[in-house]
Design a protein around this motif. Structure first.
Motif, short mmCIF file in Angstrom:
data_model
loop_
_atom_site.label_atom_id
_atom_site.label_comp_id
_atom_site.label_asym_id
_atom_site.label_seq_id
_atom_site.Cartn_x
_atom_site.Cartn_y
_atom_site.Cartn_z
N ASN A 184 1.02 -1.03 -0.13
CA ASN A 184 -0.06 -0.01 0.11
C ASN A 184 0.87 1.29 -0.02
O ASN A 184 1.00 2.07 0.88
CB ASN A 184 -1.01 -0.13 1.41
CG ASN A 184 -1.88 -1.28 1.18
OD1 ASN A 184 -2.52 -1.48 0.08
ND2 ASN A 184 -2.09 -1.86 2.31
N ARG A 185 1.68 1.47 -0.99
CA ARG A 185 2.52 2.37 -1.17
C ARG A 185 1.88 3.82 -1.16
O ARG A 185 2.55 4.66 -0.57
CB ARG A 185 3.60 2.31 -2.24
CG ARG A 185 3.04 2.24 -3.55
CD ARG A 185 4.05 2.05 -4.54
NE ARG A 185 5.03 3.11 -4.87
CZ ARG A 185 4.93 4.14 -5.60
NH1 ARG A 185 3.86 4.33 -6.30
NH2 ARG A 185 5.87 5.02 -5.64
N THR A 186 0.99 4.00 -1.81
CA THR A 186 0.18 5.37 -2.01
C THR A 186 -0.42 5.89 -0.83
O THR A 186 -0.89 6.77 -0.94
CB THR A 186 -0.81 5.30 -3.29
OG1 THR A 186 -1.92 4.24 -2.87
CG2 THR A 186 0.00 4.95 -4.65
N ASP A 187 -0.42 5.07 0.25
CA ASP A 187 -1.15 5.44 1.47
C ASP A 187 0.13 5.84 2.44
O ASP A 187 -0.17 5.94 3.83
CB ASP A 187 -1.80 4.23 2.25
CG ASP A 187 -3.05 3.99 1.39
OD1 ASP A 187 -4.01 4.78 1.34
OD2 ASP A 187 -3.28 2.89 0.77
N ALA A 188 1.24 5.96 2.00
CA ALA A 188 2.39 6.28 2.87
C ALA A 188 2.18 7.85 3.40
O ALA A 188 1.87 8.44 2.66
CB ALA A 188 3.76 6.10 2.07
N PRO A 189 2.35 7.76 4.69
CA PRO A 189 2.32 8.98 5.29
C PRO A 189 3.49 10.03 5.17
O PRO A 189 4.51 9.42 4.64
CB PRO A 189 2.11 9.01 6.91
CG PRO A 189 2.85 7.62 7.12
CD PRO A 189 2.95 6.70 5.74
N SER A 190 3.30 11.29 5.24
CA SER A 190 4.73 12.32 5.25
C SER A 190 4.98 12.40 6.56
O SER A 190 4.12 12.63 7.51
CB SER A 190 4.04 13.47 4.41
OG SER A 190 5.03 14.22 4.33
N VAL A 191 6.19 12.06 6.66
CA VAL A 191 6.70 12.21 8.20
C VAL A 191 7.98 12.86 8.17
O VAL A 191 9.04 12.52 7.31
CB VAL A 191 6.90 10.95 8.81
CG1 VAL A 191 7.20 11.02 10.53
CG2 VAL A 191 5.69 10.25 8.51
N GLY A 192 8.23 13.91 8.82
CA GLY A 192 9.46 14.74 8.99
C GLY A 192 10.80 14.10 9.86
O GLY A 192 10.20 13.45 10.80
N GLU A 193 11.75 14.22 9.76
CA GLU A 193 12.89 13.92 10.48
C GLU A 193 12.55 14.10 12.00
O GLU A 193 12.44 15.27 12.52
CB GLU A 193 14.19 14.49 10.04
CG GLU A 193 15.30 13.83 10.78
CD GLU A 193 16.55 14.49 10.33
OE1 GLU A 193 17.14 14.02 8.88
OE2 GLU A 193 17.48 15.59 10.52
N GLY A 194 12.99 13.22 12.78
CA GLY A 194 12.78 13.28 14.20
C GLY A 194 11.31 12.73 14.53
O GLY A 194 11.09 12.88 15.84
N SER A 195 10.47 12.72 13.84
CA SER A 195 8.82 12.51 14.02
C SER A 195 8.50 11.02 14.21
O SER A 195 9.21 10.42 13.39
CB SER A 195 8.03 13.26 13.18
OG SER A 195 8.24 14.73 13.20
N THR A 196 7.68 10.67 14.92
CA THR A 196 7.12 9.49 14.84
C THR A 196 5.66 9.34 14.48
O THR A 196 4.83 10.43 15.01
CB THR A 196 7.18 8.94 16.44
OG1 THR A 196 8.51 8.78 16.48
CG2 THR A 196 6.55 7.22 16.39
N ARG A 197 5.13 8.49 13.57
CA ARG A 197 3.81 8.63 13.22
C ARG A 197 3.10 7.22 13.28
O ARG A 197 3.65 5.98 13.09
CB ARG A 197 3.84 8.73 11.56
CG ARG A 197 2.56 8.69 10.97
CD ARG A 197 1.56 9.62 11.38
NE ARG A 197 1.72 11.12 11.27
CZ ARG A 197 1.66 11.57 9.93
NH1 ARG A 197 1.05 11.13 9.00
NH2 ARG A 197 2.36 12.52 9.38
N VAL A 198 2.06 7.47 14.18
CA VAL A 198 1.12 6.23 14.34
C VAL A 198 0.74 5.73 13.32
O VAL A 198 -0.11 6.43 12.46
CB VAL A 198 -0.02 6.22 15.50
CG1 VAL A 198 -0.66 5.13 15.87
CG2 VAL A 198 1.16 6.52 16.98
N LEU A 199 0.67 4.51 12.57
CA LEU A 199 0.18 3.97 11.56
C LEU A 199 -1.10 3.43 11.60
O LEU A 199 -1.45 2.62 12.71
CB LEU A 199 0.94 2.86 10.78
CG LEU A 199 2.44 3.68 10.65
CD1 LEU A 199 3.19 2.50 10.12
CD2 LEU A 199 2.44 4.77 9.43
#
Length: 288
Positions: free
Chosen positions: A93-108
């Motif tokens: 599901n590559r088109t659902d990849a979130p945009s995440v900045g350096e140093g940040s954590t994203r709950v998927l």
């Protein structure tokens, strides 16, 4: 590979259960269960896409300095000693990849987790092994820690999946369970290494697509109850292993591994460093 052995007490327990099982009628067939391996969160330790002005530090990357991380999964399942039982599938599901900045954590969530689900697996206990109709199943996922760019790696993953299926059918599907339950993990690991060796020898030449920071391997062994306890004890003594796949950048080397039974839900952490970036994922394994 380092061989693992359970403690003497564990082996004595196996013998005792074997004696009990021999005097009992065969147990009913185990019930089917559905379990999932998925990415729960991702941290961008070092951005792969980041590009900044060396004077002012402003982002000059297009469209931004964030990464779009996703964990492509090549899921597989195979039964020990059951010819041609291997099944392989790709979750991409590559088109659902979130945009995440350096140093940040994203709950998927949702498709961002690239969940590999294994339906109707029948985990076995010790007594189940004495019914020859019950077959131990091994499931797993070969994870590619990826960063979305313009072209995906779906074709490459499909090609690798086909080779992996053949390799599993040539190894685990032709294996025979040992009479000593404490040696089951040895059998599985030896055969998985053999399957990866066949993969490395036969993988097709692949083109370039999304950046891949590294790979890892998850193995789920279809055991529960007392059998899961024996195998879990052996798993605890095994360090994460690596496996080099000597072709270009795809498929990626295996930089670490996780192994679990169906004895209970687990979480794992795996870091991937490559292609100029570093991402850390938290994965989960549990019933669906």
């Amino acid at each position: 590979m380092t061989r693992t052995r359970s403690l003497t007490a564990g082996i004595v327990a196996v013998v005792a259960v074997m004696a009990l099982a021999a005097s009992c009628a065969p147990a009913a067939a185990p019930a089917g269960e559905s379990w999932t391996f998925k990415a729960n969160s991702v941290k961008i330790n070092d951005s792969q896409d980041e590009l900044r002005d060396p004077i002012f530090g402003a982002c000059i990357a297009i469209p931004n300095c964030d990464d779009e991380p996703y964990a492509l999964q090549i899921g597989f399942r195979v039964k020990v000693g059951v010819a041609n039982s291997a099944q392989v599938f790709v979750v991409n599901n590559r088109t659902d990849a979130p945009s995440v900045g350096e140093g940040s954590t994203r709950v998927l969530t949702g498709n961002q987790q690239n969940a590999a689900t294994f339906a109707n697996v029948k985990p076995l206990s010790l007594i189940d092994l004495f019914n020859s109709a019950n077959k131990l199943e091994v499931v797993g996922a070969y994870t590619w820690a990826s960063e979305e760019d313009l072209v995906g790696n779906g074709v490459a993953a499909d090609g690798v999946a086909g080779v992996l299926k053949d390799a599993l059918n040539a190894t685990i599907a032709k294996g025979t369970l040992p009479s000593d339950a404490s040696l089951i993990l040895d059998l599985i690991l030896d055969n998985i290494v053999g399957a990866l060796g066949l993969l490395a020898q036969n993988v097709p030449l692949l083109g370039f697509g999304d950046d891949v920071l590294g790979g890892s391997l998850f193995l789920g062994i279809g055991a529960k109850g007392d059998l899961a306890n024996i195998i879990d004890s052996a798993i605890a003594a095994i360090p994460a292993f690596t496996f080099a796949i000597p072709v270009l950048t795809l498929p990626p080397d295996i930089d670490g591994s996780q192994i679990a039974t169906f004895g209970g839900a687990k979480t794992f952490t795996q870091q991937y460093a490559g292609a100029g970036g570093r991402h850390t994922y938290d994965f989960g394994w549990g019933p669906t």
